[in-house]
Write a protein that holds these residues in place. Structure first.
Motif, PDB file in Angstrom:
ATOM      1  N   VAL A 134     -34.060 -28.549  32.993  1.00  0.00           N
ATOM      2  CA  VAL A 134     -34.406 -29.712  32.177  1.00  0.00           C
ATOM      3  C   VAL A 134     -34.637 -29.298  30.729  1.00  0.00           C
ATOM      4  O   VAL A 134     -34.116 -29.933  29.798  1.00  0.00           O
ATOM      5  N   ALA A 135     -35.387 -28.229  30.511  1.00  0.00           N
ATOM      6  CA  ALA A 135     -35.674 -27.772  29.148  1.00  0.00           C
ATOM      7  C   ALA A 135     -34.396 -27.372  28.423  1.00  0.00           C
ATOM      8  O   ALA A 135     -34.205 -27.702  27.252  1.00  0.00           O
ATOM      9  N   SER A 136     -33.501 -26.664  29.107  1.00  0.00           N
ATOM     10  CA  SER A 136     -32.270 -26.200  28.468  1.00  0.00           C
ATOM     11  C   SER A 136     -31.358 -27.364  28.109  1.00  0.00           C
ATOM     12  O   SER A 136     -30.737 -27.384  27.038  1.00  0.00           O
ATOM     13  N   MET A 137     -31.274 -28.362  28.997  1.00  0.00           N
ATOM     14  CA  MET A 137     -30.405 -29.505  28.733  1.00  0.00           C
ATOM     15  C   MET A 137     -30.992 -30.421  27.666  1.00  0.00           C
ATOM     16  O   MET A 137     -30.261 -30.967  26.828  1.00  0.00           O
ATOM     17  N   LEU A 138     -32.310 -30.597  27.678  1.00  0.00           N
ATOM     18  CA  LEU A 138     -32.946 -31.424  26.655  1.00  0.00           C
ATOM     19  C   LEU A 138     -32.776 -30.794  25.274  1.00  0.00           C
ATOM     20  O   LEU A 138     -32.484 -31.489  24.297  1.00  0.00           O
ATOM     21  N   ALA A 139     -32.953 -29.481  25.179  1.00  0.00           N
ATOM     22  CA  ALA A 139     -32.779 -28.802  23.888  1.00  0.00           C
ATOM     23  C   ALA A 139     -31.369 -29.024  23.349  1.00  0.00           C
ATOM     24  O   ALA A 139     -31.175 -29.216  22.143  1.00  0.00           O
ATOM     25  N   GLY A 140     -30.372 -29.009  24.246  1.00  0.00           N
ATOM     26  CA  GLY A 140     -28.996 -29.250  23.817  1.00  0.00           C
ATOM     27  C   GLY A 140     -28.750 -30.688  23.428  1.00  0.00           C
ATOM     28  O   GLY A 140     -27.890 -30.969  22.588  1.00  0.00           O
ATOM     29  N   GLU A 141     -29.493 -31.600  24.038  1.00  0.00           N
ATOM     30  CA  GLU A 141     -29.300 -33.033  23.770  1.00  0.00           C
ATOM     31  C   GLU A 141     -29.927 -33.475  22.457  1.00  0.00           C
ATOM     32  O   GLU A 141     -29.404 -34.371  21.774  1.00  0.00           O
ATOM     33  N   LEU A 142     -31.041 -32.856  22.084  1.00  0.00           N
ATOM     34  CA  LEU A 142     -31.751 -33.263  20.880  1.00  0.00           C
ATOM     35  C   LEU A 142     -31.037 -32.784  19.621  1.00  0.00           C
ATOM     36  O   LEU A 142     -30.120 -31.965  19.671  1.00  0.00           O
ATOM     37  N   ASP A 143     -31.483 -33.303  18.483  1.00  0.00           N
ATOM     38  CA  ASP A 143     -30.889 -32.902  17.208  1.00  0.00           C
ATOM     39  C   ASP A 143     -31.060 -31.410  16.967  1.00  0.00           C
ATOM     40  O   ASP A 143     -31.965 -30.777  17.514  1.00  0.00           O
ATOM     41  N   LYS A 144     -30.229 -30.863  16.108  1.00  0.00           N
ATOM     42  CA  LYS A 144     -30.165 -29.420  15.860  1.00  0.00           C
ATOM     43  C   LYS A 144     -31.522 -28.811  15.515  1.00  0.00           C
ATOM     44  O   LYS A 144     -31.863 -27.726  16.002  1.00  0.00           O
ATOM     45  N   ASP A 145     -32.312 -29.488  14.707  1.00  0.00           N
ATOM     46  CA  ASP A 145     -33.586 -28.927  14.245  1.00  0.00           C
ATOM     47  C   ASP A 145     -34.785 -29.424  15.045  1.00  0.00           C
ATOM     48  O   ASP A 145     -35.929 -29.192  14.655  1.00  0.00           O
ATOM     49  N   ALA A 146     -34.542 -30.081  16.175  1.00  0.00           N
ATOM     50  CA  ALA A 146     -35.631 -30.716  16.908  1.00  0.00           C
ATOM     51  C   ALA A 146     -36.502 -29.720  17.660  1.00  0.00           C
ATOM     52  O   ALA A 146     -37.693 -29.947  17.843  1.00  0.00           O
ATOM     53  N   VAL A 147     -35.916 -28.611  18.082  1.00  0.00           N
ATOM     54  CA  VAL A 147     -36.628 -27.617  18.894  1.00  0.00           C
ATOM     55  C   VAL A 147     -36.563 -26.268  18.212  1.00  0.00           C
ATOM     56  O   VAL A 147     -35.485 -25.790  17.856  1.00  0.00           O
ATOM     57  N   LYS A 148     -37.720 -25.648  18.038  1.00  0.00           N
ATOM     58  CA  LYS A 148     -37.793 -24.360  17.341  1.00  0.00           C
ATOM     59  C   LYS A 148     -37.413 -23.189  18.244  1.00  0.00           C
ATOM     60  O   LYS A 148     -36.830 -22.208  17.792  1.00  0.00           O
ATOM     61  N   GLY A 149     -37.746 -23.275  19.538  1.00  0.00           N
ATOM     62  CA  GLY A 149     -37.455 -22.182  20.459  1.00  0.00           C
ATOM     63  C   GLY A 149     -37.623 -22.653  21.892  1.00  0.00           C
ATOM     64  O   GLY A 149     -38.312 -23.634  22.164  1.00  0.00           O
ATOM     65  N   VAL A 150     -36.973 -21.932  22.820  1.00  0.00           N
ATOM     66  CA  VAL A 150     -36.971 -22.317  24.228  1.00  0.00           C
ATOM     67  C   VAL A 150     -37.248 -21.090  25.090  1.00  0.00           C
ATOM     68  O   VAL A 150     -36.744 -19.996  24.804  1.00  0.00           O
ATOM     69  N   ALA A 151     -38.042 -21.273  26.146  1.00  0.00           N
ATOM     70  CA  ALA A 151     -38.264 -20.217  27.133  1.00  0.00           C
ATOM     71  C   ALA A 151     -37.929 -20.774  28.510  1.00  0.00           C
ATOM     72  O   ALA A 151     -38.463 -21.811  28.912  1.00  0.00           O
ATOM     73  N   LEU A 152     -37.026 -20.085  29.223  1.00  0.00           N
ATOM     74  CA  LEU A 152     -36.593 -20.506  30.553  1.00  0.00           C
ATOM     75  C   LEU A 152     -37.040 -19.446  31.555  1.00  0.00           C
ATOM     76  O   LEU A 152     -36.642 -18.286  31.456  1.00  0.00           O
ATOM     77  N   LEU A 153     -37.869 -19.855  32.507  1.00  0.00           N
ATOM     78  CA  LEU A 153     -38.368 -18.931  33.520  1.00  0.00           C
ATOM     79  C   LEU A 153     -37.708 -19.255  34.858  1.00  0.00           C
ATOM     80  O   LEU A 153     -37.909 -20.343  35.408  1.00  0.00           O
ATOM     81  N   ALA A 154     -36.887 -18.337  35.344  1.00  0.00           N
ATOM     82  CA  ALA A 154     -36.141 -18.520  36.590  1.00  0.00           C
ATOM     83  C   ALA A 154     -35.436 -19.873  36.616  1.00  0.00           C
ATOM     84  O   ALA A 154     -35.610 -20.655  37.558  1.00  0.00           O
ATOM     85  N   PRO A 155     -34.638 -20.190  35.582  1.00  0.00           N
ATOM     86  CA  PRO A 155     -34.006 -21.514  35.508  1.00  0.00           C
ATOM     87  C   PRO A 155     -33.064 -21.756  36.682  1.00  0.00           C
ATOM     88  O   PRO A 155     -32.172 -20.956  36.951  1.00  0.00           O
ATOM     89  N   ALA A 156     -33.252 -22.898  37.360  1.00  0.00           N
ATOM     90  CA  ALA A 156     -32.587 -23.146  38.646  1.00  0.00           C
ATOM     91  C   ALA A 156     -31.237 -23.841  38.511  1.00  0.00           C
ATOM     92  O   ALA A 156     -31.001 -24.896  39.105  1.00  0.00           O
ATOM     93  N   ALA A 157     -30.337 -23.229  37.756  1.00  0.00           N
ATOM     94  CA  ALA A 157     -28.997 -23.796  37.627  1.00  0.00           C
ATOM     95  C   ALA A 157     -28.239 -23.789  38.948  1.00  0.00           C
ATOM     96  O   ALA A 157     -27.209 -24.457  39.095  1.00  0.00           O
ATOM     97  N   VAL A 158     -28.756 -23.081  39.932  1.00  0.00           N
ATOM     98  CA  VAL A 158     -28.162 -23.056  41.275  1.00  0.00           C
ATOM     99  C   VAL A 158     -28.181 -24.439  41.925  1.00  0.00           C
ATOM    100  O   VAL A 158     -27.416 -24.690  42.870  1.00  0.00           O
ATOM    101  N   LEU A 159     -29.003 -25.349  41.442  1.00  0.00           N
ATOM    102  CA  LEU A 159     -29.152 -26.648  42.087  1.00  0.00           C
ATOM    103  C   LEU A 159     -27.838 -27.424  42.141  1.00  0.00           C
ATOM    104  O   LEU A 159     -27.597 -28.196  43.079  1.00  0.00           O
TER     105      LEU A 159
END
Length: 276
Positions: A134-159
């Protein structure tokens, strides 16, 4: 050396004492979302960074990993907000109605709430497991300067692959014609909409739209989401930083404090030096 240590401890203690936690309600697209907001000590007209923490599949904002990160960021003078997705914890809704797109919409509502706080400058996103997706996709969806940094812990792209092959956390089903709901070994149920939307979820395509600094933290003993999914995330990010931790499981059990330290140090030492 001891004097330096005591001085740093005093600074951290001061942050911990001055930070205030508020339990708040945010109106999400599908109901009320319960959240805890840590407000750092503020001088007149001072602005602070805030991190939005997102829990994993079927979890809640009180999980030890999220609490450890939340507390550590508060100690460091960084604002933090952790919330329950719709159908989870103390928020409105039923978990069987949950889908990843709905959780992205929930997270966006929380982002907009934080963005509009008068004392907020930059915003970080932190997600564990499905919350990492969710965090990774939201960061991509928002405007370029909307998010300063992202941390993904065991991101479950396997879903996505789980839904395509018809096996979610050990519960098997017909992926072509999924049933109304599937009961998982844990006893919780996922609905047909969760499966159908997960099968076509553009996880990496959406994520790569964000090219700011990203930390991927994953345990090598994670049997729920193999660390290879963080490797793939690392491949798409131009400013990615991958940390693999030997012997650590999916929930970072027993390693919560160390994980929190890594996340906090990443934002303080890496993200703050990055110019969007």
């Amino acid at each position: 050396m001891r004097k330096i240590f005591l001085f740093m401890a005093a600074i951290i203690s001061a942050f911990a004492i001055s930070a205030q936690t508020q339990t708040i309600v945010i109106q999400g697209p599908n109901g009320k979302l319960m959240a805890d907001l840590s407000v750092p000590s503020l001088n007149t007209n001072e602005k602070k960074t805030v991190a939005i923490l997102m829990h994993g599949f079927g979890s809640n904002r009180h999980r030890p990993l999220l609490r450890a990160i939340y507390d550590k960021l508060s100690e460091c003078g960084i604002g933090a907000i952790r919330f329950d997705f719709d159908g989870c914890g103390d928020s409105d809704g039923e978990f069987v109605d949950m889908t990843v797109p709905k959780e992205i919409a929930d997270a966006k509502a929380v982002y907009e709430y934080v963005r509009d706080l008068p004392w907020v400058s930059d915003i970080y996103l932190i997600g564990h497991s499905q919350g990492g997706v969710v965090a990774s996709m939201l960061a991509g969806e928002l405007d370029k300067d909307a998010v300063k940094g992202v941390a993904l812990l065991a991101p479950a792209a396997v879903l996505r692959e789980d839904a395509i092959r018809g096996n979610t956390q050990g519960a098997k089903y017909d992926p072509i014609t999924p049933p109304e709901y599937v009961e998982l070994p844990s006893g919780i149920k996922i609905g047909r909409d969760y499966i159908v939307t997960a099968q076509t979820l553009p996880i990496y395509d959406a994520a790569l739209q964000y090219q700011g600094p990203v930390l991927m933290l994953h345990g090598t003993s994670d049997i729920i989401v193999p660390y290879t999914y963080s490797l793939r995330y690392n491949d798409i990010y131009q400013n990615g930083s991958l940390r693999l931790i030997k012997g650590v499981d999916h929930s970072f059990n027993g390693y919560e404090k160390e994980a929190a330290d890594i996340v906090a140090n990443f934002f303080i030492n890496t993200v703050n030096d990055y110019v969007l």
